[in-house]
Design a protein around this motif. Structure first.
Motif, PDB file in Angstrom:
ATOM      1  N   UNK A   1      -0.133  -0.946  -2.171  1.00  0.00           N
ATOM      2  CA  UNK A   1       1.158  -1.143  -1.505  1.00  0.00           C
ATOM      3  C   UNK A   1       1.277  -2.567  -0.967  1.00  0.00           C
ATOM      4  N   UNK A   2       0.166  -3.117  -0.542  1.00  0.00           N
ATOM      5  CA  UNK A   2       0.195  -4.490  -0.031  1.00  0.00           C
ATOM      6  C   UNK A   2       0.605  -5.440  -1.165  1.00  0.00           C
ATOM      7  N   UNK A   3       0.065  -5.177  -2.352  1.00  0.00           N
ATOM      8  CA  UNK A   3       0.395  -6.010  -3.514  1.00  0.00           C
ATOM      9  C   UNK A   3       1.912  -6.005  -3.751  1.00  0.00           C
TER      10      UNK A   3
ATOM     11  N   UNK B   1       4.990  -9.132  -2.665  1.00  0.00           N
ATOM     12  CA  UNK B   1       5.934  -9.682  -3.656  1.00  0.00           C
ATOM     13  C   UNK B   1       7.379  -9.318  -3.358  1.00  0.00           C
ATOM     14  N   UNK B   2       7.594  -8.323  -2.530  1.00  0.00           N
ATOM     15  CA  UNK B   2       8.960  -7.828  -2.282  1.00  0.00           C
ATOM     16  C   UNK B   2       9.243  -7.705  -0.783  1.00  0.00           C
TER      17      UNK B   2
ATOM     18  N   UNK C   1       6.915   1.870   2.500  1.00  0.00           N
ATOM     19  CA  UNK C   1       6.087   2.466   3.546  1.00  0.00           C
ATOM     20  C   UNK C   1       5.498   3.749   2.973  1.00  0.00           C
ATOM     21  N   UNK C   2       4.221   3.951   3.213  1.00  0.00           N
ATOM     22  CA  UNK C   2       3.552   5.140   2.676  1.00  0.00           C
ATOM     23  C   UNK C   2       3.692   6.309   3.654  1.00  0.00           C
ATOM     24  N   UNK C   3       4.233   7.407   3.178  1.00  0.00           N
ATOM     25  CA  UNK C   3       4.258   8.637   3.990  1.00  0.00           C
ATOM     26  C   UNK C   3       3.216   9.564   3.376  1.00  0.00           C
ATOM     27  N   UNK C   4       2.137   9.777   4.124  1.00  0.00           N
ATOM     28  CA  UNK C   4       1.024  10.552   3.586  1.00  0.00           C
ATOM     29  C   UNK C   4       1.169  12.020   3.987  1.00  0.00           C
TER      30      UNK C   4
ATOM     31  N   UNK D   1       0.534  13.006  -1.461  1.00  0.00           N
ATOM     32  CA  UNK D   1      -0.512  13.731  -0.734  1.00  0.00           C
ATOM     33  C   UNK D   1      -1.576  12.783  -0.228  1.00  0.00           C
ATOM     34  N   UNK D   2      -2.476  13.339   0.546  1.00  0.00           N
ATOM     35  CA  UNK D   2      -3.537  12.538   1.163  1.00  0.00           C
ATOM     36  C   UNK D   2      -4.245  11.687   0.100  1.00  0.00           C
ATOM     37  N   UNK D   3      -4.436  10.440   0.450  1.00  0.00           N
ATOM     38  CA  UNK D   3      -5.013   9.481  -0.504  1.00  0.00           C
ATOM     39  C   UNK D   3      -6.531   9.577  -0.467  1.00  0.00           C
ATOM     40  N   UNK D   4      -7.101  10.718  -0.958  1.00  0.00           N
ATOM     41  CA  UNK D   4      -8.552  10.799  -0.827  1.00  0.00           C
ATOM     42  C   UNK D   4      -9.302   9.977  -1.858  1.00  0.00           C
ATOM     43  N   UNK D   5      -8.632   9.505  -2.894  1.00  0.00           N
ATOM     44  CA  UNK D   5      -9.319   8.615  -3.830  1.00  0.00           C
ATOM     45  C   UNK D   5      -9.399   7.199  -3.237  1.00  0.00           C
ATOM     46  N   UNK D   6      -8.611   6.921  -2.214  1.00  0.00           N
ATOM     47  CA  UNK D   6      -8.627   5.604  -1.561  1.00  0.00           C
ATOM     48  C   UNK D   6      -7.827   4.574  -2.349  1.00  0.00           C
ATOM     49  N   UNK D   7      -7.620   3.423  -1.760  1.00  0.00           N
ATOM     50  CA  UNK D   7      -7.014   2.313  -2.501  1.00  0.00           C
ATOM     51  C   UNK D   7      -5.503   2.192  -2.405  1.00  0.00           C
ATOM     52  N   UNK D   8      -4.832   3.169  -1.759  1.00  0.00           N
ATOM     53  CA  UNK D   8      -3.375   3.108  -1.720  1.00  0.00           C
ATOM     54  C   UNK D   8      -2.873   1.888  -0.935  1.00  0.00           C
ATOM     55  N   UNK D   9      -3.518   1.594   0.205  1.00  0.00           N
ATOM     56  CA  UNK D   9      -2.965   0.502   1.016  1.00  0.00           C
ATOM     57  C   UNK D   9      -3.063  -0.841   0.268  1.00  0.00           C
ATOM     58  N   UNK D  10      -4.114  -1.033  -0.522  1.00  0.00           N
ATOM     59  CA  UNK D  10      -4.231  -2.293  -1.279  1.00  0.00           C
ATOM     60  C   UNK D  10      -3.096  -2.405  -2.302  1.00  0.00           C
TER      61      UNK D  10
END
Ligand code: GLC
Length: 435
Positions: free
Chosen positions: A62-64, A68-69, A75-78, A51-60
């Motif tokens: 996923x980048x991590x 490494x991979x 890929x994030x499907x919101x 669901x919508x990432x309203x707490x924030x921080x998802x892209x950071x």
């Protein structure tokens, strides 16, 4: 309370078994109806659906993982904000057996439904640290004793309250009951700084949040949606007393009219603008309402307490989200690794600090450094441990829809609390206690 919850969970599980047999979604044979742990093979790019990432921080995060991979990027499907809308999309995906979704974020209340329909794969429990996690959280990720999701974060409702206004009106402690809350509001709303404010709100729009608030109102008066005998228990004095707190609250104006449109985010905006003295909300609001970047007018002016009850503190509905592998995914080895990466203790510590999402690891609630920063952690742990699950049934969609219809009709004055409870009692018979 916990024992009662356990008995109910056990009753729920056996009912689910009979439901399954009757619906033809399982073979009816205990052994073969519980699938073997899946075969997690296949590596490559995957999607992570939530669901919508309203707490924030998802892209950071996923980048991590992606750094490494490089050959197994995620890929994030919101999906939309509402839990019910997310559920619809997952069901559509499963019905077409699409491989568009790999790792999916599953609300704890969907575990039975998704597992029974085999939309998600059974997980190898020995590859997760479930022994270090809070028991009810692990229980909520299981169906017939088998783990189907890795607990990602948990949720228990908290009473957010304005410390500045309580203090100004001479109250040292937050209310523990609805009556105390009403009394405090009477005084607080007389203050010049409370002009235009309302006393209390929760989530009352017709969606899953309403089911949560309805359940909590009843539990907080000592009742429950499903009784110890596994049957609907809405014809009890406790159910009436508890639900009346909400219905009367709307009628008297203790709950503002506009709260009938509140979901988590709309209510949060109202609280952050300074429109509410008290607000029932999940832990994620703590970080956002405390942000000192100007987005919240109540930063540093609130604290959290257990939900109010009738004779003392109330009880929360158990919320939270688990990460599961869609049965129709292709790269399941990558999916499993990604879930492990997302659900480590270290990751949950990080998310607690960044976005106050409630961790599932017991140790994080006892960590001195964290408690210094978030003094409410021990209380939050108690709220999670004493929280009651919503009905654990395969036909959860029909169950929650019936609750939402009837609760909404009473909150909008279309029906009396009593009539709504009586018709819900009938509608839930057969849904929570039989085929
Ligand atoms: C939160 C809870 C979830 C609940 C939803 C209702 O996301 O974690 O369990 O169903 O709120 O809106």
């Amino acid at each position: 309370m916990r024992t009662r919850a356990r008995i109910r969970a056990a009753v729920g599980a056996s009912l689910v078994a009979s439901l399954l047999a009757a619906c033809g979604t399982g073979s009816g044979d205990e052994e073969s109806a519980v699938p073997e742990v899946g075969d997690f093979t296949g590596r490559g790019p995957i999607s992570f659906v939530a669901g919508k990432d309203f707490a924030g921080g998802m892209s950071a995060l996923l980048k991590e993982w992606n750094d490494k991979h490089p050959d197994e990027k995620v890929t994030f499907i919101e999906l939309p904000e509402q839990a019910d809308q997310q559920r619809q999309q997952y069901i559509q995906n499963a019905e077409t057996q699409s491989d568009a979704y790999d790792v999916i974020s599953v609300d704890v209340v969907w575990t039975s439904e998704f597992a029974a329909h085999r939309w998600i794969d059974p997980l190898p429990e020995d590859e997760f640290e479930t022994g270090k996690m809070l028991d009810p959280v692990v229980e909520a990720a299981k169906y017939r004793g088998q783990l189907y999701g890795a607990p990602n974060y948990t949720d228990a409702g908290l009473l957010y309250y304005r410390t500045d206004l309580l203090r100004k009106a001479g109250f040292d402690e937050p209310p523990t009951t609805w009556d105390e809350m009403a009394q405090q509001c009477d005084e607080i709303l007389e203050l010049p700084e409370s002009k235009g404010m309302s006393c209390y709100a929760g989530q009352f729009e017709k969606y899953e949040g309403l089911t949560v608030n309805f359940a909590e109102s009843i539990q907080s008066a000592g009742g429950s949606i499903v009784g110890e005998d596994g049957k609907p228990a809405l014809d009890t004095p406790e159910a009436k007393e508890g639900f009346s707190n909400l219905v009367d609250g709307f009628e008297s104006g203790m709950i503002p009219k506009e709260a009938i449109t509140y979901q988590e985010e709309t209510g949060r905006q109202a609280f952050q603008k300074g429109d509410l003295v008290f607000h029932r909300q999940w832990p994620y609001q703590y970080a956002l309402a405390n942000a000192d970047d100007g987005s919240s007018e109540v930063a540093g002016k609130f604290d959290v307490a257990p939900l109010p009850g009738v004779d003392g503190p109330g009880s929360s509905s158990l919320g939270g989200w688990n990460l599961a592998v869609s049965s129709f995914a292709k790269n399941k080895a990558t999916a499993l690794d990604f879930i492990k990466f997302m659900t480590t203790e270290e990751m949950q510590r990080k998310r607690l600090v960044e976005s106050t999402q409630a961790p599932v690891y017991a140790s994080l609630y006892e960590d001195d450094e964290l408690i210094e920063q978030y003094p409410y952690l021990p209380e939050l742990k108690e709220s999670v441990l004493s929280a009651e699950p919503r009905p654990r049934v395969v036909r959860y969609g029909d169950t929650t829809a019936a609750i939402q219809d009837e609760a909404y009709a009473a909150l909008t004055g279309e029906k009396s609390a009593e009539d709504a409870l009586a018709s819900l009692q009938q509608r839930l018979a057969g849904l929570v206690d039989g085929p």
